[in-house]
Design an enzyme around this catalytic site. Structure first.
Site, PDB file in Angstrom:
ATOM      1  N   TYR A   1      -1.629   0.084  10.152  1.00  0.00           N
ATOM      2  CA  TYR A   1      -1.866  -0.835   9.055  1.00  0.00           C
ATOM      3  C   TYR A   1      -0.652  -0.605   7.701  1.00  0.00           C
ATOM      4  O   TYR A   1       0.067  -1.404   7.573  1.00  0.00           O
ATOM      5  CB  TYR A   1      -3.191   0.077   8.385  1.00  0.00           C
TER       6      TYR A   1
ATOM      7  N   THR B   1       0.704  -1.260   0.290  1.00  0.00           N
ATOM      8  CA  THR B   1      -0.337   0.462   0.584  1.00  0.00           C
ATOM      9  C   THR B   1       1.129   0.939   0.120  1.00  0.00           C
ATOM     10  O   THR B   1       2.179   1.038   0.544  1.00  0.00           O
ATOM     11  CB  THR B   1      -0.878  -0.122   1.672  1.00  0.00           C
TER      12      THR B   1
END
Ligand code: UFG
Length: 327
Positions: A141, A117
């Site tokens: 995350y 990501t």
């Protein structure tokens, strides 16, 4: 036909990957614990229910299917939740990733495609982010995804694991055929939330912060159509099969849109009002995340075909009106 073990294949991006893998002549084997995914979304190959935190589940999937490659999508992926519950992200994303990589090597599978990501970059003063930018994640995350990137590099050195890492920018849209789409419960992502508001399924949308250092004060993201994104994964898999090696690719379009601009496009595409109000900032959000890379285009021949905001919202809206999954 070669089998590909697709972790998270019952989820949003994983299910779309299964569709393009099937269309490209592979058998996608979905490995999913259904904690956030949907069995109804598993339409393009076998389903193996299992949990990445249980190594025996992963071993059983390898023994039953003998995949020649792994695509690893399964992860928790909500920035806000990662801020309030980091342990959940480290345990699941990091722990599950380690089990999967070790099992992949133990079963002598050497090709690994990892869903990472742009959240691994964090805020960098609004610069366009290419693969050389330092990774400074701002939430658990992004940090857990970066840790798996590091893990892959170590296992590549020790065990000849070949990998492709894709760092996604913001994924939106749905299968244009309407077979599958985005459906989370609860929903936290911008486009489906806007469409819920359009469809009167919620009162409206709260924009998280109107005082960012951007032209309209709202956060800027680089949106990429889910079908374009998963097409890149098939190209990445072929790259691994032909070349062997390791490579990191950003997947974004290089164009940034603010939250307000996404709302405005949704109003035009749906021809309906989108009630919105400004609320407080969401902890962990970056001001601007826009890809500055052409590497995927230059080296994989990847060209986003559907990644205009209009197309993404139109496909998401079609799915929103007709499709959903049941537990
Ligand atoms: N937003 C709102 N209101 C909402 C929901 C979102 O204003 O109700 C805003 C967010 O603050 C953000 C933008 O819309 O500025 C996009 O938010 P999303 O939650 O849709 O997406 P994120 O940018 O937080 O995260 C997503 C994926 C991650 C991925 C990341 C990369 O969830 O997996 O994109 O930016 F890493």
């Amino acid at each position: 036909m070669n089998k590909v073990l697709v972790t998270g294949g019952a989820g949003y991006i994983g299910s779309h990957a299964c569709k393009v893998l099937r269309d490209a002549g592979y058998i996608p084997v979905t490995f999913d614990n259904l904690s956030t995914g949907w069995e109804d979304a598993v339409k393009f190959g076998p389903f193996h229910r299992g949990d990445l935190l249980n190594r025996a589940d992963i071993d059983a999937a390898f023994l039953e299917h003998t995949p020649t490659a792994v695509m690893h999508f399964a992860a928790f992926s909500q920035v806000g939740e990662a801020m309030s519950n980091p342990g959940k992200y480290w345990r699941n994303n990091f722990g599950g990733g380690l089990n999967l990589i070790e099992a992949t090597i133990a079963h002598e599978c050497r090709n690994f495609v990892f869903s990472s990501t742009c959240a691994t970059y964090g805020d960098q003063d609004g610069v366009e982010l290419d693969e050389h930018c330092p990774q400074q994640p701002q939430n658990a995350y992004g940090a857990s995804k970066r840790a798996i990137e590091d893990m892959l590099a170590d296992f590549s050195a020790s065990d000849d694991l070949n990998y492709v890492i894709f760092r996604y920018f913001n994924v939106a849209g749905a299968d244009p055929d309407g077979e599958i789409g985005e459906f989370h419960q609860p929903e936290t992502h911008l486009v489906p939330i806007i469409l819920d508001a359009v469809a009167d399924k919620r009162d409206g949308i709260t924009v998280f912060g109107g005082d960012y250092d951007t032209p309209d004060g709202t956060c800027i993201r680089d949106y990429v159509h889910v079908m374009d994104l998963v097409d890149a994964h098939v190209s990445g898999l072929k790259w691994l099969e032909e070349r062997k090696g390791n490579r990191v690719f950003n997947l974004g379009t290089g164009s940034g849109f603010s939250v307000r601009e996404v709302i405005d496009h949704a109003r035009v595409v749906t021809n309906r009002d989108v009630p919105w109000k400004i609320g407080p900032r969401r902890s962990g959000d970056c001001t601007k995340l826009v890809s500055g890379s052409r590497r995927a285009t230059e080296e994989l021949g990847w060209e986003p075909r559907l990644s205009t905001l209009e197309e993404m919202i139109r496909d998401a809206w079609r799915w929103h009106q007709t499709g959903h999954y049941e537990k």
